[in-house]
Design an enzyme around this catalytic site. Structure first.
Site, PDB file in Angstrom:
ATOM      1  N   LYS A 139       0.813  -1.223   0.000  1.00  0.00           N
ATOM      2  CA  LYS A 139       0.000   0.000   0.000  1.00  0.00           C
ATOM      3  C   LYS A 139       0.844   1.268   0.000  1.00  0.00           C
ATOM      4  CE  LYS A 139      -0.472  -0.298   5.041  1.00  0.00           C
ATOM      5  NZ  LYS A 139       0.115  -1.661   5.153  1.00  0.00           N
ATOM      6  N   GLU A 168       6.489  -5.556   8.427  1.00  0.00           N
ATOM      7  CA  GLU A 168       5.798  -4.958   7.283  1.00  0.00           C
ATOM      8  C   GLU A 168       6.333  -3.552   6.987  1.00  0.00           C
ATOM      9  OE1 GLU A 168       1.767  -5.011   8.531  1.00  0.00           O
ATOM     10  OE2 GLU A 168       1.699  -7.172   8.844  1.00  0.00           O
ATOM     11  N   PRO A 169       7.625  -3.421   6.674  1.00  0.00           N
ATOM     12  CA  PRO A 169       8.166  -2.088   6.361  1.00  0.00           C
ATOM     13  C   PRO A 169       7.657  -1.583   5.018  1.00  0.00           C
ATOM     14  CG  PRO A 169       9.804  -3.768   5.904  1.00  0.00           C
ATOM     15  CD  PRO A 169       8.645  -4.471   6.558  1.00  0.00           C
ATOM     16  N   ASP A 226      -9.484  23.791  -5.999  1.00  0.00           N
ATOM     17  CA  ASP A 226      -9.895  23.689  -4.597  1.00  0.00           C
ATOM     18  C   ASP A 226      -8.989  24.529  -3.705  1.00  0.00           C
ATOM     19  OD1 ASP A 226     -10.358  22.643  -1.871  1.00  0.00           O
ATOM     20  OD2 ASP A 226     -11.585  21.163  -2.910  1.00  0.00           O
ATOM     21  N   SER A 258       2.339   4.017  12.143  1.00  0.00           N
ATOM     22  CA  SER A 258       3.215   4.490  11.073  1.00  0.00           C
ATOM     23  C   SER A 258       4.014   5.698  11.556  1.00  0.00           C
ATOM     24  CB  SER A 258       2.401   4.881   9.839  1.00  0.00           C
ATOM     25  OG  SER A 258       1.787   3.747   9.280  1.00  0.00           O
ATOM     26  N   GLY A 264       6.216   0.905  10.778  1.00  0.00           N
ATOM     27  CA  GLY A 264       6.526   2.058  11.601  1.00  0.00           C
ATOM     28  C   GLY A 264       7.951   2.545  11.493  1.00  0.00           C
ATOM     29  N   HIS A 312       0.966  -3.584  15.084  1.00  0.00           N
ATOM     30  CA  HIS A 312       1.523  -2.422  14.369  1.00  0.00           C
ATOM     31  C   HIS A 312       1.526  -1.261  15.351  1.00  0.00           C
ATOM     32  CE1 HIS A 312       2.537   0.510  11.374  1.00  0.00           C
ATOM     33  NE2 HIS A 312       2.346  -0.312  10.356  1.00  0.00           N
TER      34      HIS A 312
END
Length: 404
Positions: free
Chosen positions: A65, A268-269, A351, A197, A234, A194
Site C-alpha cells: 500500500k 511490514e516495512p 480547490d 506508522s 513504523g 503495528h
C-alpha cells in the site's frame, strides 16, 4: 520469478551523473512542463542491505500500500522480500511477478468476502483478524486459512495511530477470540501488531513484543502451536533517519521474549524502503503577488504565491492525511545571493485546500522554474488522484551502474 525491470526502463548512472543531474536534464529539456519523479533503485537496494544487517532475524514483508509501483515491486521481489497485501488487487499485482503465495500475508483484519474467496483461490493462506465476525467469515469462506491474531499496542508518539481502527486488546479481547477460533476449528498460527506508522518511540516495540509473548503462551494452553510473529511497520525511511534505535529494541526484545529460533519473525516495512528513493520535481506555472500591510506598523510587504503542477490531491495527499507532515521545496536553479521573500506554494486544482506549503522564505522565482521535493516515495503515488484531470507525475527510474 519473472525478470526484474528491463534495462530499457532504467537510466544507468555513471560517475558523472546522479539523481540531481538527471532531474536537471529532464526539467530543462524541450517542452517539459509536467511534474515528474526520479526513482533511485540503488536507494532501495541499500535500504534492503541495511535491514538485513540491522534486523537479521526479521524477514521484511514489504507493505504494498505504501507504493505499489511495478518497478518497486520488481526490485523487492528480486531481492527476495515477502509482501504485505491489503486487497485482492494488491495480491494479484504481486503474484503477477511470480512471487510464491506463501511469501504474501493478507494483513488486513477486516476483509470483504470476495477478497477472502480470491485469496483462497490463489493459495494466499496467511491473513490477520481482530474480531469475531472475521472468524465466522473465515470459517465459512476459507476454513484452511492460517490466521494471525492482530493485537493493539500503540506507540505514544507516531504519525498515524493505527490502533484506532485495528487490533484487539491483548489482555481482554485476544483470549476470547482465541477461544472462539479454537471452538470453530480455525488454525491460528501467530500474533501481529503495528505500533503506528512513523513511530518515534522505539520502546513501543518492546511493549508489543512482550504482549505477544503473553498471547503465545495463552495460545499454548489452548492447544495451539504458534510459530509466527509479525512485528508490523513504523520504520522511518526519510533522508537522515535511522532504524538503529528501533532495531536495538527489537533485537533485545526478541532475544528476551522469543529466543527460540524456530519462531518465524516477519515485519511490514513500507516507508523505510521507498521514501527516500523518490524525488519529485514540480514546475511553477503561475505566480501571484499579494501586498500585505502590518496592522501595527503600517509597513507593507509583498508575499508571493507560487502555483505548481502537483498538489494535495496528487502526490502531496500526505499533507491532508497527516496534520504534521511537512514538505521542503528546493529550487532547482541556483539562487545564491538572491533576496528571499515570504512565500506560499499551491497546487494546480481549483480547490482552496490545495496548499502544499503555507509559509516559507523563497528566492524570487519565475514562471517555468522548478521546485524539487525529496523523500516523496511513501504514500504519495499510491494515493494520488487525477482531480480536475491533472495528470499523475511520470516516474523516471535510475540506478547506479554497480547496483544495476
Amino acid at each position: 520469478m519473472k525478470t526484474a525491470i528491463s534495462e530499457e526502463r532504467v537510466h544507468i548512472l555513471d560517475s558523472q551523473s546522479n539523481v540531481w543531474s538527471v532531474i536537471s536534464e529532464i526539467a530543462l529539456s524541450d517542452n517539459q512542463e509536467d511534474a515528474f519523479y526520479v526513482c533511485d533503485v540503488g536507494d532501495i537496494v541499500r535500504k534492503h542491505k541495511t535491514w538485513k544487517a540491522k534486523l537479521p532475524r526479521v524477514e521484511p514483508y514489504y507493505a504494498v500500500k505504501c507504493n505499489h509501483s511495478l518497478a518497486v515491486l520488481e526490485v523487492l521481489s528480486t531481492l527476495g522480500t515477502g509482501f504485505d497485501c491489503a486487497s485482492k488487487g494488491e495480491i494479484e499485482k504481486v503474484l503477477s511477478l511470480d512471487v510464491r503465495p506463501d511469501r504474501i500475508i493478507f494483513a488486513l483484519p477486516t476483509k470483504p468476502a470476495s477478497h477472502i474467496r480470491h485469496a483462497a483461490s490463489v493459495g494466499v493462506s496467511r491473513m490477520t483478524f481482530d474480531n469475531e465476525t472475521e472468524l465466522h467469515k473465515l470459517k465459512k469462506l476459507y476454513p484452511n486459512a492460517e490466521m494471525v491474531i492482530r493485537i493493539r499496542s500503540d506507540a505514544t508518539d507516531a504519525q498515524f495511530i493505527l490502533g484506532r481502527k485495528f487490533g484487539c486488546d491483548p489482555e481482554t479481547e485476544a483470549p476470547e477470540l482465541l477461544r472462539l477460533a479454537k471452538s470453530l476449528g480455525i488454525n491460528v498460527i501467530g500474533v501481529s501488531f503495528h505500533v503506528g506508522s512513523g513511530c518515534r518511540e522505539p520502546e513501543a516495540f518492546q511493549r508489543a513484543i512482550s504482549s505477544s509473548r503473553y498471547i503465545f503462551d495463552y495460545a499454548t494452553s489452548l492447544g495451539y502451536n504458534f510459530h509466527v510473529l509479525d512485528i508490523g511497520g513504523g520504520y522511518p525511511g526519510e533522508h537522515g533517519t535511522s532504524i538503529d534505535k528501533i532495531a536495538d529494541v527489537i533485537n533485545s526484545s526478541l532475544d528476551k521474549y522469543f529466543p527460540d529460533p524456530s519462531v518465524e519473525i516477519i515485519a511490514e516495512p513500507g516507508t523505510f524502503y521507498v521514501c527516500s528513493a523518490y524525488t519529485l520535481a514540480c514546475n511553477i506555472h503561475s505566480i501571484r503577488n499579494v501586498t500585505e500591510t502590518d496592522a501595527e506598523t503600517g509597513n507593507t510587504k509583498t508575499r508571493k504565491m507560487y502555483y505548481i503542477n502537483d498538489g494535495v490531491f496528487g502526490s502531496f495527499n500526505c499533507i491532508i492525511s497527516c496534520d504534521n507532515h511537512v514538505v521542503v521545496p528546493i529550487p532547482l536553479k541556483d539562487y545564491t545571493g538572491s533576496k528571499y521573500h515570504p512565500s506560499s506554494i499551491w497546487g494546480p486544482t481549483c480547490d482552496c485546500v490545495d496548499q502544499v506549503v503555507e509559509n516559507i522564505l523563497l528566492p524570487e522565482m519565475m514562471v517555468g522554474d522548478w521546485l524539487v521535493f525529496k523523500d516523496m516515495g511513501a504514500y504519495t503515488l499510491s494515493i494520488a488522484s487525477s482531480f480536475n484531470s491533472f495528470p499523475i507525475p511520470k516516474v523516471h527510474i535510475v540506478a547506479d551502474k554497480n547496483v544495476w
